[in-house]
Write a protein that holds these residues in place. Structure first.
Motif, PDB file in Angstrom:
ATOM      1  N   SER A  66      47.876  51.766  36.138  1.00  0.00           N
ATOM      2  CA  SER A  66      48.077  50.757  37.187  1.00  0.00           C
ATOM      3  C   SER A  66      49.085  49.708  36.738  1.00  0.00           C
ATOM      4  CB  SER A  66      46.750  50.091  37.558  1.00  0.00           C
ATOM      5  OG  SER A  66      45.871  51.026  38.130  1.00  0.00           O
ATOM      6  N   SER A 100      48.754  58.028  38.504  1.00  0.00           N
ATOM      7  CA  SER A 100      48.939  57.069  39.593  1.00  0.00           C
ATOM      8  C   SER A 100      49.616  57.741  40.787  1.00  0.00           C
ATOM      9  CB  SER A 100      49.791  55.883  39.132  1.00  0.00           C
ATOM     10  OG  SER A 100      50.159  55.078  40.244  1.00  0.00           O
ATOM     11  N   THR A 101      48.855  57.932  41.860  1.00  0.00           N
ATOM     12  CA  THR A 101      49.442  58.541  43.058  1.00  0.00           C
ATOM     13  C   THR A 101      50.421  57.579  43.726  1.00  0.00           C
ATOM     14  OG1 THR A 101      47.544  57.867  44.427  1.00  0.00           O
ATOM     15  CG2 THR A 101      47.502  60.092  43.462  1.00  0.00           C
ATOM     16  N   ALA A 102      50.180  56.278  43.604  1.00  0.00           N
ATOM     17  CA  ALA A 102      51.125  55.304  44.163  1.00  0.00           C
ATOM     18  C   ALA A 102      52.487  55.457  43.486  1.00  0.00           C
ATOM     19  CB  ALA A 102      50.599  53.882  43.986  1.00  0.00           C
ATOM     20  N   VAL A 105      54.258  58.543  44.879  1.00  0.00           N
ATOM     21  CA  VAL A 105      54.871  58.241  46.180  1.00  0.00           C
ATOM     22  C   VAL A 105      56.145  57.416  45.979  1.00  0.00           C
ATOM     23  CG1 VAL A 105      54.570  57.000  48.358  1.00  0.00           C
ATOM     24  CG2 VAL A 105      52.721  58.450  47.483  1.00  0.00           C
ATOM     25  N   ALA A 127      51.251  63.820  44.990  1.00  0.00           N
ATOM     26  CA  ALA A 127      50.393  62.746  45.501  1.00  0.00           C
ATOM     27  C   ALA A 127      49.452  63.272  46.576  1.00  0.00           C
ATOM     28  CB  ALA A 127      51.247  61.602  46.048  1.00  0.00           C
ATOM     29  N   ASP A 132      46.152  61.472  48.046  1.00  0.00           N
ATOM     30  CA  ASP A 132      46.767  60.229  48.503  1.00  0.00           C
ATOM     31  C   ASP A 132      47.296  60.386  49.929  1.00  0.00           C
ATOM     32  OD1 ASP A 132      48.110  57.505  47.287  1.00  0.00           O
ATOM     33  OD2 ASP A 132      49.368  58.458  48.820  1.00  0.00           O
ATOM     34  N   GLU A 133      46.781  59.582  50.855  1.00  0.00           N
ATOM     35  CA  GLU A 133      47.169  59.727  52.265  1.00  0.00           C
ATOM     36  C   GLU A 133      48.635  59.398  52.522  1.00  0.00           C
ATOM     37  OE1 GLU A 133      44.982  55.766  51.850  1.00  0.00           O
ATOM     38  OE2 GLU A 133      44.628  57.791  51.183  1.00  0.00           O
ATOM     39  N   THR A 134      49.203  58.455  51.797  1.00  0.00           N
ATOM     40  CA  THR A 134      50.627  58.169  51.963  1.00  0.00           C
ATOM     41  C   THR A 134      51.452  59.349  51.463  1.00  0.00           C
ATOM     42  OG1 THR A 134      50.180  55.811  51.689  1.00  0.00           O
ATOM     43  CG2 THR A 134      52.474  56.516  51.464  1.00  0.00           C
ATOM     44  N   GLY A 135      51.025  59.931  50.359  1.00  0.00           N
ATOM     45  CA  GLY A 135      51.682  61.138  49.863  1.00  0.00           C
ATOM     46  C   GLY A 135      51.597  62.272  50.870  1.00  0.00           C
ATOM     47  N   LYS A 162      42.236  60.912  56.498  1.00  0.00           N
ATOM     48  CA  LYS A 162      41.961  59.927  55.442  1.00  0.00           C
ATOM     49  C   LYS A 162      42.217  58.504  55.915  1.00  0.00           C
ATOM     50  CE  LYS A 162      42.202  60.630  51.304  1.00  0.00           C
ATOM     51  NZ  LYS A 162      41.461  60.909  50.091  1.00  0.00           N
ATOM     52  N   TYR A 164      45.145  57.394  57.527  1.00  0.00           N
ATOM     53  CA  TYR A 164      46.545  56.945  57.537  1.00  0.00           C
ATOM     54  C   TYR A 164      47.023  56.779  58.954  1.00  0.00           C
ATOM     55  CZ  TYR A 164      51.404  56.415  56.173  1.00  0.00           C
ATOM     56  OH  TYR A 164      52.664  55.916  55.965  1.00  0.00           O
TER      57      TYR A 164
END
Length: 164
Positions: A66, A100-102, A105, A127, A132-135, A162, A164
């Motif tokens: 993080s 880290s999936t963030a 992305v 991701a 990860d929903e953004t991924g 999820k 998003y």
């Protein structure tokens, strides 16, 4: 974190800041990250972006994912005066390697902006595969742009499921 979130005790940002400070003095990586967050957002203390960066840097160099992500954002956005996309990519890559999936992305976005669709797609898929929903959404966008309507629909549906 319990004093910061109020889990089981009253929410007390100042106490949380003090606990993080004490643990950070002992080089606890999670505490260093949390202390950096407090300094960045002014939680339990006056906001101090330079101290935030210093905490993130120490935790990032210790391998805390993080913190690696947060430290990378400082380079990407030039938060303390040094905008350096190459250093951002380096730290996002380290954070992504640590799960880290963030960061995955963010790498996808940066690689896409540089025109490297293959690397971007790989990061978005990583991701997405990690939940990860953004991924998932970004992976769907990549698939749609490549003409894979069925794959895109599936990725968008997963992201929507999820929230998003």
């Amino acid at each position: 974190m319990f004093s910061l979130r109020g889990d089981g005790v009253g929410r007390d940002e100042k106490a949380a800041f003090e606990y993080f400070s004490e643990a950070a003095r002992r080089e606890h990586l999670g505490a260093l990250y949390n202390l950096g967050y407090c300094y960045e957002k002014g939680v339990g203390c006056e906001a101090d972006i330079k101290r935030a960066r210093s905490c993130y840097e120490r935790a990032a160099k210790g391998g805390q994912a993080s913190a690696q992500y947060a430290y990378a954002t400082f380079f990407e956005n030039g938060a303390t005066g040094e905008k350096n996309v190459d250093k951002a990519v380096l730290w996002y890559e380290r954070a992504a390697k640590n799960g880290s999936t963030a960061a995955m992305v963010a790498l996808g976005v940066l690689y896409g902006a540089k025109g490297d669709r293959e690397k971007a797609n790989t990061q978005f898929k990583r991701a997405a595969d990690a939940g990860d929903e953004t991924g998932m959404y970004n992976y769907g966008c990549m698939l749609r742009s490549e003409g894979d309507a069925v794959g895109a629909r599936d990725a968008f549906s997963s992201a929507a499921n999820k929230g998003y």
